[in-house]
Design a protein around this motif. Sequence first.
Motif, PDB file in Angstrom:
ATOM      1  N   ILE A  67       0.838  -1.212   0.000  1.00  0.00           N
ATOM      2  CA  ILE A  67       0.000   0.000   0.000  1.00  0.00           C
ATOM      3  C   ILE A  67       0.866   1.252   0.000  1.00  0.00           C
ATOM      4  CG2 ILE A  67      -1.758   1.291   1.290  1.00  0.00           C
ATOM      5  CD1 ILE A  67      -2.840  -1.495   2.198  1.00  0.00           C
ATOM      6  N   ALA A  68       1.987   1.239   0.721  1.00  0.00           N
ATOM      7  CA  ALA A  68       2.900   2.389   0.710  1.00  0.00           C
ATOM      8  C   ALA A  68       3.467   2.595  -0.701  1.00  0.00           C
ATOM      9  CB  ALA A  68       4.028   2.184   1.713  1.00  0.00           C
TER      10      ALA A  68
ATOM     11  N   LEU B 107       1.985   1.672  -3.461  1.00  0.00           N
ATOM     12  CA  LEU B 107       0.827   2.165  -4.213  1.00  0.00           C
ATOM     13  C   LEU B 107       0.659   3.669  -3.996  1.00  0.00           C
ATOM     14  CD1 LEU B 107      -1.905   1.886  -5.744  1.00  0.00           C
ATOM     15  CD2 LEU B 107      -2.925   1.196  -3.567  1.00  0.00           C
ATOM     16  N   GLN B 108       0.750   4.113  -2.752  1.00  0.00           N
ATOM     17  CA  GLN B 108       0.613   5.543  -2.447  1.00  0.00           C
ATOM     18  C   GLN B 108       1.711   6.353  -3.146  1.00  0.00           C
ATOM     19  OE1 GLN B 108       0.642   5.113   1.839  1.00  0.00           O
ATOM     20  NE2 GLN B 108      -1.601   5.347   1.965  1.00  0.00           N
ATOM     21  N   ARG B 109       2.944   5.842  -3.157  1.00  0.00           N
ATOM     22  CA  ARG B 109       4.030   6.545  -3.859  1.00  0.00           C
ATOM     23  C   ARG B 109       3.779   6.591  -5.359  1.00  0.00           C
ATOM     24  NH1 ARG B 109       7.002   4.268   0.387  1.00  0.00           N
ATOM     25  NH2 ARG B 109       7.371   2.305  -0.707  1.00  0.00           N
ATOM     26  N   ALA B 110       3.304   5.478  -5.940  1.00  0.00           N
ATOM     27  CA  ALA B 110       3.029   5.430  -7.383  1.00  0.00           C
ATOM     28  C   ALA B 110       1.920   6.409  -7.757  1.00  0.00           C
ATOM     29  CB  ALA B 110       2.649   4.011  -7.799  1.00  0.00           C
ATOM     30  N   LEU B 111       0.891   6.491  -6.935  1.00  0.00           N
ATOM     31  CA  LEU B 111      -0.205   7.434  -7.199  1.00  0.00           C
ATOM     32  C   LEU B 111       0.257   8.872  -6.963  1.00  0.00           C
ATOM     33  CD1 LEU B 111      -3.083   5.380  -5.559  1.00  0.00           C
ATOM     34  CD2 LEU B 111      -2.789   5.835  -8.008  1.00  0.00           C
ATOM     35  N   GLY B 112       1.108   9.076  -5.979  1.00  0.00           N
ATOM     36  CA  GLY B 112       1.672  10.402  -5.711  1.00  0.00           C
ATOM     37  C   GLY B 112       2.533  10.885  -6.866  1.00  0.00           C
ATOM     38  N   ALA B 113       3.291   9.977  -7.487  1.00  0.00           N
ATOM     39  CA  ALA B 113       4.129  10.341  -8.637  1.00  0.00           C
ATOM     40  C   ALA B 113       3.280  10.790  -9.817  1.00  0.00           C
ATOM     41  CB  ALA B 113       5.000   9.153  -9.040  1.00  0.00           C
TER      42      ALA B 113
ATOM     43  N   ILE C  90       2.702   8.968   3.282  1.00  0.00           N
ATOM     44  CA  ILE C  90       2.860   7.554   2.946  1.00  0.00           C
ATOM     45  C   ILE C  90       2.704   6.775   4.251  1.00  0.00           C
ATOM     46  CG2 ILE C  90       4.382   5.813   1.932  1.00  0.00           C
ATOM     47  CD1 ILE C  90       3.423   8.076  -0.018  1.00  0.00           C
ATOM     48  N   THR C  91       1.510   6.205   4.426  1.00  0.00           N
ATOM     49  CA  THR C  91       1.169   5.549   5.693  1.00  0.00           C
ATOM     50  C   THR C  91       1.137   4.027   5.592  1.00  0.00           C
ATOM     51  OG1 THR C  91      -1.183   5.615   5.188  1.00  0.00           O
ATOM     52  CG2 THR C  91      -0.261   7.509   6.395  1.00  0.00           C
ATOM     53  N   GLY C  92       0.968   3.504   4.392  1.00  0.00           N
ATOM     54  CA  GLY C  92       0.803   2.062   4.246  1.00  0.00           C
ATOM     55  C   GLY C  92      -0.585   1.591   4.637  1.00  0.00           C
ATOM     56  N   GLN C  93      -1.507   2.533   4.825  1.00  0.00           N
ATOM     57  CA  GLN C  93      -2.890   2.227   5.199  1.00  0.00           C
ATOM     58  C   GLN C  93      -3.824   2.533   4.036  1.00  0.00           C
ATOM     59  OE1 GLN C  93      -3.781   0.926   8.288  1.00  0.00           O
ATOM     60  NE2 GLN C  93      -1.557   0.779   8.494  1.00  0.00           N
ATOM     61  N   MET C  94      -4.799   1.657   3.799  1.00  0.00           N
ATOM     62  CA  MET C  94      -5.787   1.862   2.740  1.00  0.00           C
ATOM     63  C   MET C  94      -6.872   2.790   3.291  1.00  0.00           C
ATOM     64  SD  MET C  94      -6.416   1.200  -0.417  1.00  0.00           S
ATOM     65  CE  MET C  94      -5.541  -0.266  -0.905  1.00  0.00           C
ATOM     66  N   ASP C  95      -6.583   4.087   3.306  1.00  0.00           N
ATOM     67  CA  ASP C  95      -7.502   5.074   3.863  1.00  0.00           C
ATOM     68  C   ASP C  95      -8.321   5.730   2.746  1.00  0.00           C
ATOM     69  OD1 ASP C  95      -5.594   6.664   2.630  1.00  0.00           O
ATOM     70  OD2 ASP C  95      -4.789   7.455   4.503  1.00  0.00           O
ATOM     71  N   ALA C  96      -9.182   6.654   3.134  1.00  0.00           N
ATOM     72  CA  ALA C  96     -10.068   7.326   2.171  1.00  0.00           C
ATOM     73  C   ALA C  96      -9.283   8.080   1.107  1.00  0.00           C
ATOM     74  CB  ALA C  96     -11.005   8.281   2.908  1.00  0.00           C
ATOM     75  N   ARG C  97      -8.178   8.712   1.493  1.00  0.00           N
ATOM     76  CA  ARG C  97      -7.361   9.448   0.525  1.00  0.00           C
ATOM     77  C   ARG C  97      -6.757   8.512  -0.529  1.00  0.00           C
ATOM     78  NH1 ARG C  97      -3.791  13.843   3.570  1.00  0.00           N
ATOM     79  NH2 ARG C  97      -5.467  15.335   3.404  1.00  0.00           N
ATOM     80  N   THR C  98      -6.306   7.357  -0.075  1.00  0.00           N
ATOM     81  CA  THR C  98      -5.729   6.371  -0.991  1.00  0.00           C
ATOM     82  C   THR C  98      -6.806   5.850  -1.934  1.00  0.00           C
ATOM     83  OG1 THR C  98      -4.146   5.737   0.728  1.00  0.00           O
ATOM     84  CG2 THR C  98      -4.405   4.219  -1.125  1.00  0.00           C
TER      85      THR C  98
ATOM     86  N   LEU D 294       0.487   0.389 -12.894  1.00  0.00           N
ATOM     87  CA  LEU D 294       1.259   1.204 -11.956  1.00  0.00           C
ATOM     88  C   LEU D 294       2.626   0.580 -11.656  1.00  0.00           C
ATOM     89  CD1 LEU D 294      -1.551   2.193  -9.430  1.00  0.00           C
ATOM     90  CD2 LEU D 294      -0.212   3.776 -10.833  1.00  0.00           C
ATOM     91  N   GLY D 295       2.839  -0.645 -12.150  1.00  0.00           N
ATOM     92  CA  GLY D 295       4.107  -1.329 -11.922  1.00  0.00           C
ATOM     93  C   GLY D 295       4.204  -2.001 -10.578  1.00  0.00           C
ATOM     94  N   LEU D 296       3.072  -2.283  -9.945  1.00  0.00           N
ATOM     95  CA  LEU D 296       3.071  -2.883  -8.610  1.00  0.00           C
ATOM     96  C   LEU D 296       3.012  -4.407  -8.647  1.00  0.00           C
ATOM     97  CD1 LEU D 296       0.523  -0.442  -6.970  1.00  0.00           C
ATOM     98  CD2 LEU D 296       3.012  -0.291  -6.959  1.00  0.00           C
ATOM     99  N   ILE D 297       2.496  -4.961  -9.710  1.00  0.00           N
ATOM    100  CA  ILE D 297       2.368  -6.407  -9.867  1.00  0.00           C
ATOM    101  C   ILE D 297       2.976  -6.770 -11.218  1.00  0.00           C
ATOM    102  CG2 ILE D 297       0.745  -8.337 -10.140  1.00  0.00           C
ATOM    103  CD1 ILE D 297      -1.151  -6.939  -8.262  1.00  0.00           C
TER     104      ILE D 297
END
Length: 171
Positions: free
Chosen positions: A111-112, A114-120, A128-136, A162-165
């Motif tokens: 998830i962290a 993922l958050q970095r990939a979406l932030g980019a 970057i929390t590693g939590q699947m929160d509302a913002r994510t 996104l290059g995560l998998i």
Amino acid sequence: MIRPLPCLLLVVCVVAGCDAGPTGPEPELQETTATAPPGAAPGTCWGKDVSPAVVETVTEQVLVQPAERRSDGSIAQPAVYRTESRQAIVRERRETWFETPCADQLTPEFIATLQRALGARDLYRGAITGQMDARTRAAIRAYQARQGLDSAVLSITAARTLGLIAIERPR
């Protein structure tokens, strides 16, 4: 002779919880391994996005009795109209199944990343929390909407783009 007058159109949702914006609830969204679409491989995880039907309400003025005119052309009795309303489905309810990463893959590290990939891509602006929160989830929805999936649940397709998998190559 019945002549409809111009009509008034009103578009409404017919499924409860139509607010599917980034801050609103997911309408009938399911992220589950208990149910999957027909033909799904065993051990895969699936999400289901249900888009509500859109109904159009049309209101028409229908002539009941025409105006009575005198011999000089003036109106002796005005026309009588009746208001009729009907509803028509503009877009049918749609169910979209999509493969998702399973719960064991959604680690804080994943998830962290993922958050970095979406932030980019300027879609995620939080810590970057590693939590699947509302913002994510809002960032996931914004990213996937570009590919035609209006869901805040991460799809395998989006995770791959996104290059995560890893993308499986044909042998």
